[in-house]
Design an enzyme around this catalytic site. Structure first.
Site, PDB file in Angstrom:
ATOM      1  N   CYS A   1       0.692  -1.062   0.274  1.00 49.04           N
ATOM      2  CA  CYS A   1      -0.131   0.125  -0.518  1.00 49.04           C
ATOM      3  C   CYS A   1       0.706   1.230   0.366  1.00 49.04           C
ATOM      4  O   CYS A   1       1.910   1.499   1.408  1.00 49.04           O
ATOM      5  CB  CYS A   1      -1.085   0.062   0.940  1.00 49.04           C
ATOM      6  SG  CYS A   1      -1.823   1.675   1.844  1.00 49.04           S
TER       7      CYS A   1
ATOM      8  N   ARG B   1       0.031   4.543   2.887  1.00 52.78           N
ATOM      9  CA  ARG B   1       0.245   4.290   4.715  1.00 52.78           C
ATOM     10  C   ARG B   1       1.059   5.691   5.229  1.00 52.78           C
ATOM     11  O   ARG B   1       0.217   5.537   6.867  1.00 52.78           O
ATOM     12  CB  ARG B   1       1.090   3.426   4.457  1.00 52.78           C
ATOM     13  CG  ARG B   1       1.236   2.164   4.370  1.00 52.78           C
ATOM     14  CD  ARG B   1       1.776   0.697   4.345  1.00 52.78           C
ATOM     15  NE  ARG B   1       2.623   0.715   3.325  1.00 52.78           N
ATOM     16  CZ  ARG B   1       4.057   0.199   3.673  1.00 52.78           C
ATOM     17  NH1 ARG B   1       4.105  -0.432   4.693  1.00 52.78           N
ATOM     18  NH2 ARG B   1       4.560  -0.259   2.374  1.00 52.78           N
TER      19      ARG B   1
ATOM     20  N   TRP C   1      -8.984   5.686  -0.638  1.00 53.32           N
ATOM     21  CA  TRP C   1      -9.584   6.839  -1.282  1.00 53.32           C
ATOM     22  C   TRP C   1      -8.485   5.779  -2.613  1.00 53.32           C
ATOM     23  O   TRP C   1      -7.269   5.211  -2.274  1.00 53.32           O
ATOM     24  CB  TRP C   1      -9.416   7.872  -1.555  1.00 53.32           C
ATOM     25  CG  TRP C   1      -8.160   8.358  -0.462  1.00 53.32           C
ATOM     26  CD1 TRP C   1      -6.869   8.914  -1.724  1.00 53.32           C
ATOM     27  CD2 TRP C   1      -7.469   8.189   0.597  1.00 53.32           C
ATOM     28  NE1 TRP C   1      -6.043   9.040  -0.830  1.00 53.32           N
ATOM     29  CE2 TRP C   1      -6.303   9.581   0.817  1.00 53.32           C
ATOM     30  CE3 TRP C   1      -8.265   8.101   1.149  1.00 53.32           C
ATOM     31  CZ2 TRP C   1      -5.957   9.267   2.343  1.00 53.32           C
ATOM     32  CZ3 TRP C   1      -7.902   9.411   2.986  1.00 53.32           C
ATOM     33  CH2 TRP C   1      -6.809   9.766   3.238  1.00 53.32           C
TER      34      TRP C   1
ATOM     35  N   GLU D   1      -5.128   3.147 -10.690  1.00 54.72           N
ATOM     36  CA  GLU D   1      -5.464   2.402 -10.226  1.00 54.72           C
ATOM     37  C   GLU D   1      -6.799   1.774 -11.254  1.00 54.72           C
ATOM     38  O   GLU D   1      -7.093   0.940 -11.977  1.00 54.72           O
ATOM     39  CB  GLU D   1      -6.295   2.339  -8.792  1.00 54.72           C
ATOM     40  CG  GLU D   1      -5.358   2.404  -7.564  1.00 54.72           C
ATOM     41  CD  GLU D   1      -5.373   1.691  -6.587  1.00 54.72           C
ATOM     42  OE1 GLU D   1      -6.364   3.176  -6.012  1.00 54.72           O
ATOM     43  OE2 GLU D   1      -6.374   1.029  -6.147  1.00 54.72           O
TER      44      GLU D   1
HETATM   45  N1  ARG Z   1      -7.093  -1.380  -6.460  1.00 53.91           N
HETATM   46  C1  ARG Z   1      -8.049  -1.709  -6.221  1.00 53.91           C
HETATM   47  C2  ARG Z   1      -9.390  -1.361  -7.704  1.00 53.91           C
HETATM   48  O1  ARG Z   1      -8.575  -0.656  -8.648  1.00 53.91           O
HETATM   49  C3  ARG Z   1      -7.914  -1.238  -5.310  1.00 53.91           C
HETATM   50  C4  ARG Z   1      -7.415  -1.653  -4.104  1.00 53.91           C
HETATM   51  C5  ARG Z   1      -7.500  -0.894  -3.256  1.00 53.91           C
HETATM   52  N2  ARG Z   1      -7.388   1.042  -3.129  1.00 53.91           N
HETATM   53  C6  ARG Z   1      -7.074   1.724  -2.069  1.00 53.91           C
HETATM   54  N3  ARG Z   1      -6.716   2.893  -2.766  1.00 53.91           N
HETATM   55  N4  ARG Z   1      -7.222   1.622  -1.459  1.00 53.91           N
HETATM   56  O2  ARG Z   1     -10.087  -1.224  -7.425  1.00 53.91           O
END
Ligand code: ARG
Length: 381
Positions: free
Chosen positions: A64, A67, A236, A241
């Site tokens: 992560c 953090r 968030w 991602e």
């Molecule tokens: N990578 C995952 C997604 O696109 C989420 C993982 C957690 N990500 C976060 N920013 N807490 O759905």
């Protein structure tokens, strides 16, 4: 786990918690826990221990990048709930409180675990909110290809989706020793962000969207030797991602070819760098859309700086950051980010979050006592 191993792990966690929180009286608490383990075979964390333990689990999450904010995790103790419906209704409250109208709050909810002597639960979804995926008779996929198998499982339970590209899956919850139940998440609990671009009007016509809050719901939280198999948690999103992976990956929504076409790029040869250009436009769009709607999202450059600040703070406390480079470095613009140029140890510390077998997959369910998968028409047996 043997009772002595359990006590050793309890001891390690409690000493850390009392030390970092400047609390006295750890010896007394350890005597209490030891007696409880001797008497009942296990022990229960106090609400304060659970809360600090969950924060430590986040701090110790090697993969992560967010953090820096570990201390701000809001922990909801819901270890007294007894039915799947209660867990469902509480999960909606988690969603609402975490979503917070767009100003997302990092939140974790702990549900009952058999390891504290209760009837345990599992949420079978990967995240509380995620989009379904369907295969048409032609073989074409609608929605999120990563959800194909779970969507089939939900349909085998009796759920029916609308078959749009962005159907929110039902929440599937299983209490230990009982069959799984599914619940539809009311639309008003789901904050969605439609994707538009500040300069390209055609972006809106692609009809893309994503949900605001990623709430991981299939991992096991471990604190002081006690496992919580049902402890959904969220932060968030980071831009890449959604823009690089969820919407960009060939095996996900695979939007780069369409975007490149709209940009009139030559997609016949990879060396025109059409993927790179289309990806950047998609990133601009996602960033713009979340900002315009007032939904928390961090770009990868800011996230990299924040992670390096976390490393600095940990260093100042005399702790060695454990991190998985391949997960920390974002999937786009690697070498422009500070984190690219760093290395870390990658030991798994406790408390932490772990992967665990999925009860709805027959082969994996065989490894979880008291959580048998409902007979699924799609499984081999
Ligand atoms: N990578 C995952 C997604 O696109 C989420 C993982 C957690 N990500 C976060 N920013 N807490 O759905």
């Amino acid at each position: 786990m043997s009772l002595s191993t359990l006590f050793e792990q309890a001891q390690e966690f409690l000493q850390l918690y009392y030390f970092e929180s400047n609390l006295g009286g750890v010896e007394k608490r350890l005597d209490e826990v030891q007696a409880e383990i001797m008497r009942s075979g296990t022990y229960c964390l106090t609400e304060e221990e659970l809360s600090y333990g969950a924060k430590l689990a986040w701090r110790n999450s090697n993969r992560c990048m967010g953090r820096l904010f570990w201390k701000s995790l809001k922990v909801r103790d819901r270890r007294t709930l007894t039915t799947a419906r209660e867990v469902f209704e509480d999960a909606l409250e988690h969603l609402e409180s975490a979503t917070n109208g767009g100003k997302i709050r990092a939140t974790l909810t702990a549900y009952p675990t058999e390891e504290e002597g209760n009837r345990g639960f599992r949420i079978l979804n990967k995240q509380l909110i995620r989009f379904a995926g369907y295969t048409k008779p032609t073989g074409e996929v609608i929605g999120d290809p990563d959800s194909l198998e779970f969507t089939k499982y939900c349909m085998s339970l009796g759920w029916e989706g609308k078959k749009t590209a962005f159907d929110v899956l039902p929440l599937v919850i299983q209490r230990e020793g009982e069959p799984a139940s599914w619940f539809v998440i009311p639309e008003e609990k789901v904050l969605r962000v439609a994707i538009t671009h500040p300069e390209y009007a055609w972006m809106e016509e692609l009809g893309l969207q994503w949900y605001a809050v990623p709430v991981i719901s299939d991992m096991r939280l471990e604190i002081g030797g006690i496992s919580f198999p049902c402890a959904p948690f969220n932060g968030w999103y980071m831009l890449t991602e959604i823009a690089a992976r969820n919407l960009g990956d060939v095996q996900r929504y695979n939007m780069l070819p369409e975007i490149a076409k709209k940009l009139n790029l030559d997609t016949r040869q990879v060396k025109t760098l059409w993927k790179d250009k289309a990806m950047l436009v998609l990133q601009e769009a996602v960033l713009h859309s979340f900002q315009a709607k007032g939904v928390t999202l961090v770009d990868h450059h800011t996230a990299s700086e924040q992670f390096l600040e976390f490393c600095k703070q940990e260093d100042a406390k005399g702790r060695t950051v454990q991190a998985d480079w391949a997960w920390i470095v974002p999937p786009a613009s690697g070498s422009t980010l500070g984190v690219f140029h760093q290395e870390w140890d990658n030991q798994i510390l406790s408390p932490n979050f772990h992967y665990q077998p999925a009860p709805w997959k027959q082969e994996e369910a065989d490894h979880i006592p008291n959580f048998t998968a409902g007979k699924c028409p799609f499984s081999a047996n």
